[in-house]
Design an enzyme around this catalytic site. Structure first.
Site, short mmCIF file in Angstrom:
data_model
loop_
_atom_site.label_atom_id
_atom_site.label_comp_id
_atom_site.label_asym_id
_atom_site.label_seq_id
_atom_site.Cartn_x
_atom_site.Cartn_y
_atom_site.Cartn_z
CG ASP A 297 -2.20 0.85 1.00
OD1 ASP A 297 -2.98 1.03 1.96
OD2 ASP A 297 -2.40 1.32 -0.15
CE LYS A 346 -6.43 2.09 0.21
NZ LYS A 346 -5.13 2.31 -0.51
CE LYS A 387 -5.88 11.11 0.45
NZ LYS A 387 -4.88 10.27 -0.22
CE LYS A 459 -2.43 4.50 2.90
NZ LYS A 459 -2.34 4.19 1.48
N1 LIG Z 1 -2.43 7.97 -3.70
C1 LIG Z 1 -2.87 6.90 -4.35
O1 LIG Z 1 -3.31 6.97 -5.49
C2 LIG Z 1 -2.80 5.57 -3.65
C3 LIG Z 1 -2.19 5.46 -2.40
C4 LIG Z 1 -2.13 4.19 -1.80
C5 LIG Z 1 -2.64 3.08 -2.45
N2 LIG Z 1 -3.22 3.25 -3.65
C6 LIG Z 1 -3.77 2.06 -4.28
O2 LIG Z 1 -3.29 1.94 -5.62
C7 LIG Z 1 -4.29 1.25 -6.39
C8 LIG Z 1 -4.51 2.02 -7.68
O3 LIG Z 1 -5.00 3.29 -7.39
P1 LIG Z 1 -5.66 4.10 -8.61
O4 LIG Z 1 -6.10 5.42 -8.09
O5 LIG Z 1 -4.78 4.05 -9.79
O6 LIG Z 1 -6.97 3.21 -8.87
P2 LIG Z 1 -7.77 2.98 -10.24
O7 LIG Z 1 -9.06 2.35 -9.86
O8 LIG Z 1 -7.76 4.23 -11.05
O9 LIG Z 1 -6.86 1.91 -11.02
C9 LIG Z 1 -6.89 0.55 -10.72
C10 LIG Z 1 -6.87 -0.19 -12.05
O10 LIG Z 1 -6.72 -1.57 -11.80
C11 LIG Z 1 -7.54 -2.28 -12.72
N3 LIG Z 1 -7.71 -3.61 -12.14
C12 LIG Z 1 -8.44 -3.95 -11.04
N4 LIG Z 1 -8.30 -5.28 -10.80
C13 LIG Z 1 -7.42 -5.76 -11.73
C14 LIG Z 1 -6.85 -7.04 -11.99
N5 LIG Z 1 -7.17 -8.09 -11.21
N6 LIG Z 1 -5.98 -7.17 -13.01
C15 LIG Z 1 -5.65 -6.10 -13.78
N7 LIG Z 1 -6.17 -4.85 -13.59
C16 LIG Z 1 -7.04 -4.70 -12.57
C17 LIG Z 1 -8.78 -1.44 -12.85
O11 LIG Z 1 -9.48 -1.70 -14.04
C18 LIG Z 1 -8.18 -0.03 -12.85
O12 LIG Z 1 -7.89 0.40 -14.16
C19 LIG Z 1 -5.52 1.14 -5.51
O13 LIG Z 1 -5.58 -0.15 -4.92
C20 LIG Z 1 -5.26 2.15 -4.41
O14 LIG Z 1 -5.89 1.82 -3.18
C21 LIG Z 1 -3.32 4.45 -4.29
O1 LIG Z 2 -1.78 7.24 1.56
P1 LIG Z 2 -3.03 7.84 2.14
O2 LIG Z 2 -3.36 9.19 1.56
O3 LIG Z 2 -3.09 7.79 3.61
O4 LIG Z 2 -4.21 6.81 1.75
C1 LIG Z 2 -5.06 7.04 0.69
C2 LIG Z 2 -6.43 6.86 1.24
O5 LIG Z 2 -6.64 7.83 2.22
C3 LIG Z 2 -7.42 7.03 0.12
O6 LIG Z 2 -8.71 6.93 0.63
C4 LIG Z 2 -7.18 5.95 -0.89
O7 LIG Z 2 -8.03 6.13 -1.94
C5 LIG Z 2 -5.79 6.03 -1.45
O8 LIG Z 2 -5.61 4.85 -2.21
C6 LIG Z 2 -4.74 6.07 -0.38
O9 LIG Z 2 -4.60 4.79 0.18
#
Ligand SMILES: NC(=O)c1ccc[n+]([C@@H]2O[C@H](COP(=O)([O-])OP(=O)(O)OC[C@H]3O[C@@H](n4cnc5c(N)ncnc54)[C@H](O)[C@@H]3O)[C@@H](O)[C@H]2O)c1
Ligand SMILES: O=P([O-])([O-])O[C@@H]1[C@@H](O)[C@H](O)[C@@H](O)[C@H](O)[C@@H]1O
Length: 506
Positions: A297, A346, A387, A459
């Site tokens: 994460d 999460k 966010k 995280k």
């Molecule tokens: N700041 C951040 O953006 C942040 C921080 C921490 C964690 N994350 C995690 O990163 C991940 C991606 O974030 P995001 O904003 O890009 O999300 P998003 O929903 O825009 O992108 C996720 C992508 O994964 C694809 N997908 C889902 N399951 C799949 C699978 N089994 N195989 C292949 N593709 C698959 C979806 O179609 C989508 O295009 C999330 O799990 C999110 O919780 C993001």
């Molecule tokens: O890193 P951070 O900002 O604490 O955590 C974020 C969460 O607060 C948010 O809800 C989630 O969508 C993002 O994927 C990310 O995990």
């Protein structure tokens, strides 16, 4: 702890080359071609990473209301921060800083060959527009570069084929039902994990061959999955995992199949989401094969700040008694997290970030309690990827007093996460090449495959069995700095600077 020497493969190769070079000038080793395969390539993070690196590679500039912009790497430790190497011999003892990326030979992110999978078939240019993260004037220009430079099959008008994800493994039981309409590009053999995993292995081999790559790294930036209840005989050993896959066991998540495929193809796997992909069996497989894993994460915004503020409060001798963390966001990640099972994954990773300081201040906190800690995430489409995080920290202070610290933190989710993804890949590639030797060993050996050195970007760091989890951001960064310093023969940073504190004639 036995003294040991840390030498990167690069330095050893350079020393060997220098020793044999006819004119004493070593010929530089060819730069390895590294591929990055993203699971969830078509998501906000995946499409933003791809577009940003294309903007760097083609030196694009773009206009926003506040003027002309050029690509940067702000938010990336390796590309935009420095490491203190020591002090100049001048009378003011001025410190010497160098860019972290220059301390050791590191991969240039714009040289990465990017590919991957998505359960949505949208070409990358469409995915970038759908994400609505980057300014339109940049999207407009970068779209022409989101093409497959290695594709042999040009389109009918002779143009190069658009970049498009490989079909992904979709299992409706693991992500929110609201992701169903997005899943229009999925692998066959539903419910047959062994066959799906075999296809992912073939995809990795094919990608490597198509682009003539030396190595590949797989990074999960797919949707957050529900966690699996750990089961003996299913998740505890590699053999149990393989048997469960061959028997179509329901508690094998898609993310586990990508991770297993990566390890079996000797490809490191990084988990950017909170679900418990890095199962005990998978960690054992990584150690048997000597292939690195990292997770879980990305630590990008609200939790990153929490891992600083908690360290500040506790190390200042204050006693946090309650932490309230709320945020709302409007991207697809938020949509997926609006489902209870995915939110729970999460919540676990966001809640766990205070564990190290809670243990550090055990005598201040009740063993059982520690601070009250609530996590709230709400989906609000109107704010998109921007966010909004609101946090309140209440601490007991001197003589029965209370201290309340409140933050309002607008975290542009993808613009904060993508630089961390770059660091995870650059440092994973580097640490694959670092070897160390202890005085009693007869040769150099690799670092532990559970790559806890990457904790700064995560995280809920997964660490080797006997190691303690460190969440505080400062110590995590110092660990990184110190391993880089060790590789170039410098002592660890310890802030002592006794030479400036001992009495002497100045
Ligand atoms: N700041 C951040 O953006 C942040 C921080 C921490 C964690 N994350 C995690 O990163 C991940 C991606 O974030 P995001 O904003 O890009 O999300 P998003 O929903 O825009 O992108 C996720 C992508 O994964 C694809 N997908 C889902 N399951 C799949 C699978 N089994 N195989 C292949 N593709 C698959 C979806 O179609 C989508 O295009 C999330 O799990 C999110 O919780 C993001
Ligand atoms: O890193 P951070 O900002 O604490 O955590 C974020 C969460 O607060 C948010 O809800 C989630 O969508 C993002 O994927 C990310 O995990």
């Amino acid at each position: 702890m036995l003294p040991h020497t840390l030498v990167s493969d690069e330095r050893r190769a350079a020393a060997a080359a220098a020793a044999t070079a006819p004119n004493g000038v070593p010929t530089p080793a060819p730069t390895p071609r590294i591929g990055l395969m993203l699971v969830g390539w078509g998501g906000n993070n995946g499409s933003t990473l791809t577009a940003a690196l294309k903007a760097h590679a083609h030196q694009l500039t773009w206009r926003s209301a506040d003027g002309v912009h050029t690509p940067n790497y702000l938010g990336s430790l390796t590309q935009a921060s420095t490491v203190a190497l020591g002090t100049k011999s001048t009378s003011h003892n001025e410190k010497v800083y160098v860019p972290m990326k220059d301390v050791l030979p590191m991969l240039d992110p714009k040289d990465l060959v990017i590919g991957g999978w998505d359960i949505s078939g949208a070409p990358l240019a469409n995915a970038m527009r759908r994400a609505a993260v980057l300014p339109w004037d940049l999207q407009r220009q970068v779209a022409e570069f989101l093409v497959d430079d290695a594709a042999t099959d040009a389109t009918s008008d002779g143009a190069r084929a658009p970049l498009r994800p490989l079909a992904g493994i979709y299992d409706a039981d693991y992500v929110a039902l609201n992701q169903r309409e997005r899943a229009d590009h999925v692998l066959p053999f539903p419910g047959q994990p062994w066959l799906q995993m075999a296809q992912i292995r073939a995809d990795i081999r094919g990608f490597k061959q198509k682009h003539a790559l030396d190595r590949v790294i797989v990074l999960w930036t797919g949707n957050t999955e529900r966690c699996v209840p750990l089961m003996v005989g299913v998740h505890d050993t590699p053999r149990a995992m393989f048997r469960a896959m061959q028997q179509n066991h329901a508690e094998i998540a898609p993310s586990v199949l990508y991770a297993t495929a990566a390890l079996l193809e000797d490809t490191p796997f990084i988990n950017g989401s909170p679900q418990n992909t890095l199962l005990p069996g998978l960690q054992t497989l990584a150690q048997i094969r000597g292939v690195p894993l990292a997770g879980d994460d990305f630590k990008s915004g609200q939790t990153k700040l929490k891992s600083v503020l908690m360290d500040f409060l506790v190390s200042a001798g204050l006693k946090p008694v309650s932490l309230a963390s709320y945020n709302h966001l409007g991207n697809n990640d938020g949509h997926n997290l609006s489902s209870t099972a995915q939110f729970r994954s999460k919540e676990v990773s966001k809640r766990g970030v205070v564990e190290d300081v809670r243990v550090a201040a055990r005598e201040n906190f009740d063993h059982a309690a520690g601070p009250d800690h609530i996590i709230v995430i709400k989906y609000m489409p109107a704010v998109g990827d921007s966010k909004r995080a609101i946090d309140e920290y209440v601490s007991d202070i001197f003589m029965g007093g209370k201290h309340t610290l409140t933050t309002y933190n607008v975290c542009e989710d993808s613009l904060l996460a993508v630089p961390l993804m770059i660091d995870l890949v650059v440092l994973m590639e580097l640490f694959q090449r670092v070897k160390y030797q202890t005085v009693d060993a007869d040769g150099f050996q690799p670092l532990h495959p559970i790559a806890s050195l990457l904790s700064y970007m995560l995280k809920a760091p997964v660490v080797p069995a006997r190691a303690a989890v460190v969440n505080a951001l400062g110590p995590q960064r110092r660990a990184l700095e110190n391993i880089l310093r060790a590789c170039v023969g410098l002592q660890p940073v310890n802030e002592l600077e006794l030479e400036n504190k001992a009495y002497r004639d100045f």
